[in-house]
Design an enzyme around this catalytic site. Sequence first.
Site, short mmCIF file in Angstrom:
data_model
loop_
_atom_site.label_atom_id
_atom_site.label_comp_id
_atom_site.label_asym_id
_atom_site.label_seq_id
_atom_site.Cartn_x
_atom_site.Cartn_y
_atom_site.Cartn_z
N PHE A 126 0.86 -1.17 0.00
CA PHE A 126 0.00 0.00 0.00
C PHE A 126 0.90 1.23 0.00
O PHE A 126 1.89 1.28 0.73
CB PHE A 126 -0.91 0.00 1.24
N ASP A 195 1.74 -5.74 8.21
CA ASP A 195 0.58 -4.86 8.09
C ASP A 195 -0.65 -5.76 7.93
O ASP A 195 -0.76 -6.49 6.93
CB ASP A 195 0.75 -3.93 6.89
N TYR A 220 -10.96 0.21 10.98
CA TYR A 220 -12.19 0.68 10.33
C TYR A 220 -12.63 -0.21 9.18
O TYR A 220 -13.64 0.08 8.54
CB TYR A 220 -12.04 2.12 9.85
N LYS A 221 -11.92 -1.28 8.90
CA LYS A 221 -12.32 -2.19 7.83
C LYS A 221 -13.13 -3.34 8.44
O LYS A 221 -14.28 -3.17 8.82
CB LYS A 221 -11.10 -2.68 7.07
N ARG A 369 -13.09 -4.09 -7.15
CA ARG A 369 -12.75 -4.76 -5.90
C ARG A 369 -14.00 -4.95 -5.05
O ARG A 369 -14.74 -3.99 -4.81
CB ARG A 369 -11.71 -3.93 -5.14
#
Length: 398
Positions: A126, A195, A220-221, A369
């Site tokens: 990322f 990560d 938050y995912k 996605r």
Amino acid sequence: MSDLRERAQALDTADALAPLRELFTLDDTVYLDGNSLGALPRHVPARVQEVLTREWGELRIRSWSESGWWTAPERIGDRIAPVVGAAAGQIVVGDSTSVNVFKALVAATRLAPEGRDEILVDAHTFPTDGYIASSAARMTGHRIVPVAPADVPDALGPRTAAVLLNHVDYRSGRLHDLPGLTAAVRAAGAVAVWDLCHSAGALPVGLDEHGVDLAVGCTYKYLNGGPGSPAYLYVAERHQAAFDSPLPGWTSHADPFAMAPGYSPAEGAVRGRVGTPDILSMLALEASLDVWDGVGIDAVRAKSLALTDFFLECVEAYAPEGRVTPVTPAAHKERGSQVALRCEDAGPVMAELIARGVVGDLRRPDVLRFGFTPLYVGFADAERAARVLAEVLGAPAA
């Protein structure tokens, strides 16, 4: 098509996790973007209102002790620990993922043996992880070596200080071999930093079991903590005494309220703290974690694989030939909890999907996605998403 719809209904009926859907605030859309922002648990607004009106509005400063605000980073860390396979006392919540990547990576170079000057970084990481790693390398005098995760064992050497890897690739949904890569990194005398943003809450991680040194992740995912909810930092117990944070703040001091000019780090994972905790977001996250009570991560993983298998089957059955190509690996051991499809006109396709009530997201230039959060996504959702996708791609409407 009717056969797949009937199968979806049967699978939802048999799904032991299906009742959890009622714990979330959802509408008639098919929400497949929980790998960017998880849905809102129904009880969280009332908890936040209580924090605002009573804990802040009435108790005010007393809430740091009387409402447990001061100990929230470690207490909430202990709530997250079982989800990622960690014992209590090793996770502290606070700051952003980016800040925690910086803390973990610089601390990793300080934990590594003397004379090592290379940091291996996932070549497809990322972007922020790459930016942070480059900055950390400049500050510590290390050299960044981009490498594909599968090639890490061959890239390790006597100069490797630390390795920063993503458990699940954010674009493709590819699941990397955390146990095997961690073992290889440690065998080479380096420090492994993982990560977990796209894996925690969707599949087993096993931080303690697999000997991970340091790890970071967002909440938050798949953990549904809310937009911008604080991230977390895992420091394995064996490293805590030597963990040297590059951001020593007053709340990680051994005696914070002494206000001493010299820094003396607190014991344990607390030394991963920096400044005053973001209480409103943190307590919203703590309430969100209630939905995990009694939920086993193995059951979540089983449903995740079943959902993504079924979605891929529906896409193959419904979509016009040649319009989309799966990017996510078919093998379960290599798949996270999302499905990425390569599509030539991905931008307008995703915009039309969202307009028709199927919410995924786009990774430019050509990746559609779809994230599958097993706590609230069902098999009928997967079938409907594939059917609408097929219509948008030009298949006749059912």
